[in-house]
Design an enzyme around this catalytic site. Structure first.
Site, mmCIF file in Angstrom:
data_model
loop_
_atom_site.group_PDB
_atom_site.id
_atom_site.type_symbol
_atom_site.label_atom_id
_atom_site.label_comp_id
_atom_site.label_asym_id
_atom_site.label_seq_id
_atom_site.Cartn_x
_atom_site.Cartn_y
_atom_site.Cartn_z
ATOM 1 N N TRP A 100 0.838 -1.215 0.000
ATOM 2 C CA TRP A 100 0.000 0.000 0.000
ATOM 3 C C TRP A 100 0.860 1.247 0.000
ATOM 4 C CZ3 TRP A 100 -4.222 -1.470 -1.873
ATOM 5 C CH2 TRP A 100 -4.840 -2.650 -1.472
ATOM 6 N N ASP A 167 -1.990 6.534 6.439
ATOM 7 C CA ASP A 167 -2.981 5.567 5.978
ATOM 8 C C ASP A 167 -3.252 4.619 7.149
ATOM 9 O OD1 ASP A 167 -4.417 3.495 4.850
ATOM 10 O OD2 ASP A 167 -2.971 3.045 3.262
ATOM 11 N N LYS A 191 -12.167 -2.382 6.697
ATOM 12 C CA LYS A 191 -11.365 -3.243 7.566
ATOM 13 C C LYS A 191 -11.880 -3.191 8.997
ATOM 14 C CE LYS A 191 -8.679 -3.626 3.898
ATOM 15 N NZ LYS A 191 -7.712 -2.631 3.501
HETATM 16 C C1 LIG Z 1 -7.082 -2.182 2.147
HETATM 17 C C2 LIG Z 1 -6.057 -1.141 2.243
HETATM 18 C C3 LIG Z 1 -5.940 -0.119 1.282
HETATM 19 C C4 LIG Z 1 -6.790 -0.073 0.033
HETATM 20 O O1 LIG Z 1 -8.053 0.325 0.334
HETATM 21 P P1 LIG Z 1 -9.163 0.518 -0.819
HETATM 22 O O2 LIG Z 1 -10.295 1.049 -0.013
HETATM 23 O O3 LIG Z 1 -9.410 -0.839 -1.403
HETATM 24 O O4 LIG Z 1 -8.645 1.464 -1.808
HETATM 25 C C5 LIG Z 1 -4.977 0.851 1.470
HETATM 26 N N1 LIG Z 1 -4.175 0.835 2.547
HETATM 27 C C6 LIG Z 1 -4.259 -0.137 3.488
HETATM 28 C C7 LIG Z 1 -3.330 -0.085 4.652
HETATM 29 C C8 LIG Z 1 -5.204 -1.145 3.359
HETATM 30 O O5 LIG Z 1 -5.282 -2.098 4.295
#
Ligand SMILES: *Cc1c(COP(=O)(O)O)cnc(C)c1O
Length: 355
Positions: A100, A167, A191
């Site tokens: 990511w 993030d 998540k």
């Molecule tokens: C799942 C995830 C993403 C991607 O998220 P989307 O909503 O599918 O774009 C980005 N960063 C992390 C840390 C993730 O776990």
């Protein structure tokens, strides 16, 4: 019978949230499904207001920040962040801790200079780099708090001098954080917060409006701040389900309650991984994630047998990401410790049979 859901995302939601969401999907107010109602209606306005308020309370968000519900996933934040706050001649610092982060770096390079301050790619991202210098002139430092694929997590953000952008897709609301240390926090909901389709952003307002480029209206944070996340039709049902999860969080002790609960689950599972001679963890011990527990069988010819035993015990979603292999148990907020115990029992039975 309900399965034990270890999927990395979209992921487990509290059972009571699903029950209430199902009922509101049929009838909410005025004889309508919540999905049939205008985002301009009073009941939906109340949903958005309460969700924003609860996030503010749960995370202690300072007044000069705005909580936003956006679309396009965390992946859209990879470009929205630099588009909004990184000038074409400015430099942003990124720490590359996995897939990511790597994607975020690629997008940021389209808008300004990117200085990758550290990377754990040399060891397939099984650790969090710590001894790197943060240059004083960077516009911001981008971190990924929890690396969903590789099972590592930043345990301590320290006190970097730079503005922080983070993030937090896979560990938001799992532990206490000091929001005032960050200028932008973003997280895909799927998540730890709700269903897919909505992205939470917490933005410090005074960092905006400083770049010279023209920002398309929908990609400008200021648009959404000015309209309380209702500039266009927002994802009403996902935000409603997030609200139900937020109420569940409040009822269960807030983020401090989750932190305790998540620590107990992680201790139980890592304890077994370290004790059981058939298994080993893939991440460096001090950087282990309390959300995504990555482990493998020392004899990987038994992988299929373990997954089959897991399926028999109704443990779903344990196959590791293809870039790590082995297994990954995502043990997000909503997962009960009883489910972790079922997995631990499974590993012990597997040892008896194959050890
Ligand atoms: C799942 C995830 C993403 C991607 O998220 P989307 O909503 O599918 O774009 C980005 N960063 C992390 C840390 C993730 O776990």
């Amino acid at each position: 019978m309900k399965s034990h859901n270890f999927y990395a995302g979209p992921a487990i939601l509290p059972q009571e949230v699903l029950v209430e969401a199902s009922s509101s999907a049929l009838r909410y107010e005025d004889g309508l499904s919540i999905m049939e109602m205008s985002h301009r209606s009073k009941p939906l306005a109340a949903v958005f207001e309460e969700a924003e308020r609860l996030i503010g309370e749960l995370l202690d968000v300072p007044d000069d920040y705005k909580v936003l519900f956006l679309t396009g996933g965390a992946s859209s934040q990879f470009y929205m962040v630099p588009m909004n706050i990184l000038g074409a001649n400015q430099t942003a610092g990124y720490v590359d801790t996995g897939a990511w982060s790597t994607k975020a770096i690629k997008e940021a390079k389209m808008f300004g200079n990117v200085n990758v301050l550290a990377s754990s790619k040399d060891a397939n991202f099984n650790y969090i780099p710590k001894d790197y210098e943060v240059p004083s002139d960077i516009r911001y430092l981008h971190l990924t708090s929890n690396n969903t694929i590789f099972g590592t997590q930043i345990q301590d953000f320290g006190n970097p001098s730079a503005r922080l952008v983070c993030d937090m897709s896979s560990d938001i609301f799992s532990r206490r954080i000091d929001v005032s240390k960050f200028d932008i926090i973003y997280a895909g909901a799927q998540k730890n917060l709700g269903p897919s389709g909505v992205t939470l952003c917490i933005v410090k307002k005074d960092i905006l409006g400083k770049v010279e480029r023209t920002i398309p209206t929908m990609l400008n944070y200021e648009t959404h701040i000015g309209k309380d996340s209702m500039f266009n039709t927002p994802p009403t049902f996902p935000v409603y389900v997030c609200l139900l999860t937020l109420r569940w969080l409040v009822k269960n002790g807030g983020v401090a309650g989750m932190e305790k609960r998540n620590q107990a689950k992680a201790d139980l599972l890592y304890g077994e991984i370290d004790r059981n001679p058939l298994f080993k963890g893939t991440a460096v011990a001090e950087d282990r994630s309390k959300m995504n527990v990555c482990f493998e069988l020392i004899d990987d010819s038994k992988n299929e047998a373990f997954l089959a035993a897991a399926a028999e015990a109704n443990c779903i979603g344990l196959k590791g990401h293809r870039s790590v292999g082995g297994f990954r148990a995502s043990i997000y907020n909503a997962l009960d410790i009883e489910s972790v115990q079922v997995l631990v029992n499974l590993m012990q039975n597997f040892e008896k049979k194959h050890g």
